[in-house]
Design a protein around this motif. Structure first.
Motif, PDB file in Angstrom:
ATOM      1  N   PHE A  86      23.849  -2.521  14.483  1.00  6.68           N
ATOM      2  CA  PHE A  86      24.639  -3.233  15.493  1.00  6.68           C
ATOM      3  C   PHE A  86      25.194  -4.556  14.966  1.00  6.68           C
ATOM      4  O   PHE A  86      25.791  -5.314  15.714  1.00  6.68           O
ATOM      5  CB  PHE A  86      23.775  -3.533  16.726  1.00  6.68           C
ATOM      6  CG  PHE A  86      23.370  -2.318  17.536  1.00  6.68           C
ATOM      7  CD1 PHE A  86      23.986  -1.093  17.362  1.00  6.68           C
ATOM      8  CD2 PHE A  86      22.359  -2.427  18.480  1.00  6.68           C
ATOM      9  CE1 PHE A  86      23.601   0.021  18.119  1.00  6.68           C
ATOM     10  CE2 PHE A  86      21.970  -1.333  19.250  1.00  6.68           C
ATOM     11  CZ  PHE A  86      22.595  -0.104  19.059  1.00  6.68           C
ATOM     12  N   LYS A  87      24.979  -4.835  13.688  1.00  7.96           N
ATOM     13  CA  LYS A  87      25.237  -6.177  13.163  1.00  7.96           C
ATOM     14  C   LYS A  87      26.682  -6.637  13.318  1.00  7.96           C
ATOM     15  O   LYS A  87      26.949  -7.837  13.398  1.00  7.96           O
ATOM     16  CB  LYS A  87      24.812  -6.259  11.690  1.00  7.96           C
ATOM     17  CG  LYS A  87      25.545  -5.289  10.767  1.00  7.96           C
ATOM     18  CD  LYS A  87      24.955  -5.342   9.368  1.00  7.96           C
ATOM     19  CE  LYS A  87      25.632  -4.327   8.450  1.00  7.96           C
ATOM     20  NZ  LYS A  87      25.011  -4.321   7.104  1.00  7.96           N
ATOM     21  N   ASN A  88      27.634  -5.715  13.381  1.00  2.84           N
ATOM     22  CA  ASN A  88      29.039  -6.097  13.509  1.00  2.84           C
ATOM     23  C   ASN A  88      29.500  -6.193  14.961  1.00  2.84           C
ATOM     24  O   ASN A  88      30.672  -6.468  15.225  1.00  2.84           O
ATOM     25  CB  ASN A  88      29.930  -5.082  12.777  1.00  2.84           C
ATOM     26  CG  ASN A  88      29.670  -5.062  11.290  1.00  2.84           C
ATOM     27  OD1 ASN A  88      29.412  -6.109  10.684  1.00  2.84           O
ATOM     28  ND2 ASN A  88      29.717  -3.889  10.682  1.00  2.84           N
ATOM     29  N   LEU A  89      28.566  -5.983  15.908  1.00  3.83           N
ATOM     30  CA  LEU A  89      28.963  -5.938  17.314  1.00  3.83           C
ATOM     31  C   LEU A  89      28.548  -7.169  18.109  1.00  3.83           C
ATOM     32  O   LEU A  89      29.095  -7.421  19.182  1.00  3.83           O
ATOM     33  CB  LEU A  89      28.353  -4.693  17.976  1.00  3.83           C
ATOM     34  CG  LEU A  89      28.844  -3.348  17.425  1.00  3.83           C
ATOM     35  CD1 LEU A  89      27.999  -2.211  17.977  1.00  3.83           C
ATOM     36  CD2 LEU A  89      30.313  -3.137  17.796  1.00  3.83           C
ATOM     37  N   ALA A  90      27.580  -7.947  17.596  1.00  2.91           N
ATOM     38  CA  ALA A  90      27.099  -9.127  18.323  1.00  2.91           C
ATOM     39  C   ALA A  90      27.129 -10.349  17.423  1.00  2.91           C
ATOM     40  O   ALA A  90      27.174 -10.243  16.194  1.00  2.91           O
ATOM     41  CB  ALA A  90      25.681  -8.882  18.832  1.00  2.91           C
ATOM     42  N   ASP A  91      27.098 -11.519  18.048  1.00  3.47           N
ATOM     43  CA  ASP A  91      27.097 -12.775  17.297  1.00  3.47           C
ATOM     44  C   ASP A  91      25.680 -13.212  16.934  1.00  3.47           C
ATOM     45  O   ASP A  91      25.461 -13.854  15.905  1.00  3.47           O
ATOM     46  CB  ASP A  91      27.760 -13.878  18.131  1.00  3.47           C
ATOM     47  CG  ASP A  91      29.209 -13.557  18.452  1.00  3.47           C
ATOM     48  OD1 ASP A  91      30.029 -13.524  17.527  1.00  3.47           O
ATOM     49  OD2 ASP A  91      29.505 -13.300  19.640  1.00  3.47           O
ATOM     50  N   GLU A  92      24.733 -12.887  17.812  1.00  7.94           N
ATOM     51  CA  GLU A  92      23.329 -13.224  17.570  1.00  7.94           C
ATOM     52  C   GLU A  92      22.451 -12.065  18.031  1.00  7.94           C
ATOM     53  O   GLU A  92      22.883 -11.226  18.832  1.00  7.94           O
ATOM     54  CB  GLU A  92      22.909 -14.464  18.385  1.00  7.94           C
ATOM     55  CG  GLU A  92      23.567 -15.765  18.021  1.00  7.94           C
ATOM     56  CD  GLU A  92      23.039 -16.894  18.913  1.00  7.94           C
ATOM     57  OE1 GLU A  92      21.792 -16.961  19.114  1.00  7.94           O
ATOM     58  OE2 GLU A  92      23.862 -17.676  19.412  1.00  7.94           O
ATOM     59  N   PHE A  93      21.222 -12.065  17.530  1.00  8.44           N
ATOM     60  CA  PHE A  93      20.263 -11.047  17.962  1.00  8.44           C
ATOM     61  C   PHE A  93      18.957 -11.714  18.380  1.00  8.44           C
ATOM     62  O   PHE A  93      18.531 -12.715  17.800  1.00  8.44           O
ATOM     63  CB  PHE A  93      19.998 -10.044  16.832  1.00  8.44           C
ATOM     64  CG  PHE A  93      21.169  -9.151  16.553  1.00  8.44           C
ATOM     65  CD1 PHE A  93      21.327  -7.964  17.253  1.00  8.44           C
ATOM     66  CD2 PHE A  93      22.121  -9.502  15.607  1.00  8.44           C
ATOM     67  CE1 PHE A  93      22.412  -7.136  17.017  1.00  8.44           C
ATOM     68  CE2 PHE A  93      23.212  -8.684  15.356  1.00  8.44           C
ATOM     69  CZ  PHE A  93      23.359  -7.495  16.061  1.00  8.44           C
ATOM     70  N   TYR A  94      18.354 -11.129  19.386  1.00  7.40           N
ATOM     71  CA  TYR A  94      17.059 -11.580  19.899  1.00  7.40           C
ATOM     72  C   TYR A  94      16.185 -10.331  19.969  1.00  7.40           C
ATOM     73  O   TYR A  94      16.529  -9.364  20.649  1.00  7.40           O
ATOM     74  CB  TYR A  94      17.249 -12.208  21.271  1.00  7.40           C
ATOM     75  CG  TYR A  94      15.990 -12.667  21.963  1.00  7.40           C
ATOM     76  CD1 TYR A  94      15.118 -13.573  21.353  1.00  7.40           C
ATOM     77  CD2 TYR A  94      15.681 -12.223  23.252  1.00  7.40           C
ATOM     78  CE1 TYR A  94      13.969 -14.007  22.000  1.00  7.40           C
ATOM     79  CE2 TYR A  94      14.543 -12.660  23.913  1.00  7.40           C
ATOM     80  CZ  TYR A  94      13.687 -13.549  23.280  1.00  7.40           C
ATOM     81  OH  TYR A  94      12.554 -13.977  23.917  1.00  7.40           O
ATOM     82  N   THR A  95      15.075 -10.314  19.242  1.00  2.00           N
ATOM     83  CA  THR A  95      14.330  -9.066  19.080  1.00  2.00           C
ATOM     84  C   THR A  95      12.882  -9.138  19.560  1.00  2.00           C
ATOM     85  O   THR A  95      12.074  -8.277  19.217  1.00  2.00           O
ATOM     86  CB  THR A  95      14.348  -8.633  17.602  1.00  2.00           C
ATOM     87  OG1 THR A  95      13.743  -9.652  16.799  1.00  2.00           O
ATOM     88  CG2 THR A  95      15.760  -8.364  17.120  1.00  2.00           C
ATOM     89  N   VAL A  96      12.538 -10.130  20.372  1.00  3.97           N
ATOM     90  CA  VAL A  96      11.174 -10.232  20.881  1.00  3.97           C
ATOM     91  C   VAL A  96      10.908  -9.072  21.844  1.00  3.97           C
ATOM     92  O   VAL A  96      11.731  -8.756  22.700  1.00  3.97           O
ATOM     93  CB  VAL A  96      10.941 -11.573  21.595  1.00  3.97           C
ATOM     94  CG1 VAL A  96       9.539 -11.634  22.199  1.00  3.97           C
ATOM     95  CG2 VAL A  96      11.146 -12.726  20.620  1.00  3.97           C
ATOM     96  N   GLU A  97       9.744  -8.440  21.693  1.00  2.50           N
ATOM     97  CA  GLU A  97       9.354  -7.337  22.575  1.00  2.50           C
ATOM     98  C   GLU A  97       9.321  -7.823  24.023  1.00  2.50           C
ATOM     99  O   GLU A  97       8.705  -8.846  24.332  1.00  2.50           O
ATOM    100  CB  GLU A  97       7.965  -6.833  22.171  1.00  2.50           C
ATOM    101  CG  GLU A  97       7.487  -5.627  22.928  1.00  2.50           C
ATOM    102  CD  GLU A  97       8.246  -4.363  22.569  1.00  2.50           C
ATOM    103  OE1 GLU A  97       8.321  -3.481  23.435  1.00  2.50           O
ATOM    104  OE2 GLU A  97       8.742  -4.274  21.424  1.00  2.50           O
TER     105      GLU A  97
END
Length: 507
Positions: A276-287
């Motif tokens: 998904f790296k090209n679809l969002a500006d940032e990522f948040y991956t906490v469960e």
């Protein structure tokens, strides 16, 4: 020392406390209180009843069966105890035992409508929909009830009788307008009919139905939920929900969000980030289960709005179609098989999926495809554990009898969806049942054949070989419930026709 009267009073007060805590859904506390009562009065059936129900609520089903069975020994003709014990057995997927107990309860108290509802649910669990319908109708005849109408509608939905399904689900909603479960089931029916706008509107009720979705209301401030406001220069946090396939399917909506000038933060599982790296500006991956409620000041990324990725179709009131929207540059080296037509295969999905038995199949069904001239099969399966189904006490090995098929097993090279995507990049085609891998193939624009059960997931509709979601997917459908032979006959013919056409084009 306490006298007998004082002990009786103490027990009654303790039971009152246990009942109150049960109503408050503080089940651990109920267990503490009732276990103390039973130490003093081991035969107190009221305490046993509460303890058994609390164990069930806490998913401690073996203990629930044990304590409710003991309670039944004291009151073998109590329909409520028979019913509660039956539901505990149902939670252990022993549906036949559950049916036996509820039928006994009905013989004692045939005027109790809820017993017919619970009996119908057990028949529905074992896929005997017509007996389930008969039970629901008997319950409705005794006492019309919104839950019975909803269960009746759900049964007809599983039989693909959509008009009747709608009729009874709408009746349930008419009786109880805020009945979230009926709205959610109605959403599935409407989407199967291709009524997407209505279906996704009804689907918004899902957050009040499923425990794993209710948590999102606790994590994110409902006052910041995006409802279509201007996003120019705003930060919007989009969270995924449900399975990885759902995330892949609906992450397409990040493109139109970006066009609105939004800064997109995507809350998703970390194994999805690379694709998904090209679809969002940032990522948040906490469960999600590790995030405190928003009212307690959790540390989620700063944002102006938030929204579930699966609510975006409702807000946009549109289905966005793209030829491909997930791009992974890396290619897995399959060059030694370049003289073959390379097909990746998936015969089963998540064993925990409620429809796993219907949507998964045996690897051996792929045999006729593997025998096609110049075709080589590659397993894209990571999880090949045995599956336990409610109608079979013995776990089922879906790979049994397929050792001689010479499928190339790639599981040791698959540790992320990026790995799977890199393999898909090197294949000519993907063939598989309804899983996240097939969503990934479709989102990448890879030619693929999706093998569907008789009653498929709502997104695939009830007929047709194409889908609005992915232009590269061909849908091969069961013509008869549980029968895969015709699906694989069709698939083999499609592959052979394609190879013949390709051969002509190369000559």
């Amino acid at each position: 020392m306490f006298d007998e009267t004082e002990i009786k009073e103490l027990i009654e007060k303790a039971l009152d406390t246990a009942y109150q805590k049960f109503q408050e859904k503080k089940f651990e506390m109920v267990c503490v209180v009732t276990n103390q009562i039973l130490k003093i009065n081991p035969d107190n059936c009221n305490a046993m009843q509460l303890l058994g129900l609390s164990y069930s609520a806490l998913q401690r089903h073996d203990e629930a069966v044990e304590v409710l069975s003991k309670c039944l020994e004291h009151h073998p003709d109590n329909p409520e105890t028979l019913n509660d014990l039956a539901l505990s057995y149902s939670n252990k997927r022993n549906f036949q035992k559950s049916i036996e107990l509820i039928e006994k309860a009905i013989s004692i108290k045939p005027e109790m409508a809820s017993l017919y509802g619970n009996l119908g649910l057990q028949y529905r669990h074992i896929q005997d929909h017509y007996k389930a319908i008969e039970c629901f109708r008997k319950g409705i005849k005794i006492q019309p009830d919104h839950t019975l109408f909803a269960m009746l509608g759900g049964c007809y939905g599983e039989l693909k009788q959509l008009d009747k399904a709608k009729e009874y689900l709408e009746k349930a909603i008419e009786m109880k307008p805020d009945f979230a479960a009926a709205h959610t089931d109605l959403a599935s029916v409407l989407k199967l009919e291709g009524k997407w706008e209505q279906g996704f509107a009804e689907y918004e009720w899902r957050f009040d139905v499923y425990d794993q979705l209710k948590m999102w209301k606790k994590i994110y401030d409902p006052n910041k939920r995006w409802k279509g406001e201007d996003l120019e220069g705003k930060k919007i946090l989009i969270h995924t929900e449900q399975g990885h396939g759902d995330a892949i399917n609906f992450v397409r909506y990040l493109k139109p969000l970006k066009k609105k000038g939004a800064h997109i933060i995507l809350h998703c599982n970390d194994i999805l980030v690379p694709i998904f790296k090209n679809l969002a500006d940032e990522f948040y991956t906490v469960e999600p289960t590790k995030i405190a409620p928003w009212e307690e000041g959790n540390e989620t990324p700063e944002h102006d709005y938030h929204c579930s990725v699966m609510s975006l179709p409702h807000i946009f009131k549109s289905i966005f179609t793209y030829p491909e929207y997930i791009h992974v540059d890396r290619k897995f080296d399959l060059s030694k098989y370049d003289t073959n037509f390379k097909i990746g295969i998936v015969w089963a999905g998540n064993p925990q999926h409620p429809n796993d038995k219907n949507r998964s199949c045996k690897l051996e069904y792929f045999r006729q495809i593997s025998q096609s001239p110049n075709v080589k099969l590659f397993s894209l399966m990571k999880d090949i554990r045995k599956r336990a189904y409610s109608d079979n006490d013995t776990p089922i090995d879906l790979t049994e009898g397929a050792d001689d098929m010479q499928v190339v097993d790639l599981h040791e090279y698959i540790n992320s969806f990026e790995d799977t995507a890199s393999i898909i990049n090197s294949l000519d085609m993907v063939v598989g049942v309804d899983t996240a891998v097939m969503h990934l193939a479709g989102a990448m624009g890879k030619m693929a054949i999706l093998l569907l059960p008789w009653n498929p997931d709502w997104r695939w509709g009830l007929e047709g070989s194409d889908t609005i979601w992915y232009g590269s997917l061909y849908l091969a459908r069961q013509k008869e419930k549980g029968v895969w032979n015709s699906v694989f006959d069709e698939t083999k013919n499609l592959i052979q026709d394609y190879l013949e056409e390709r051969k002509k084009g190369m000559s």
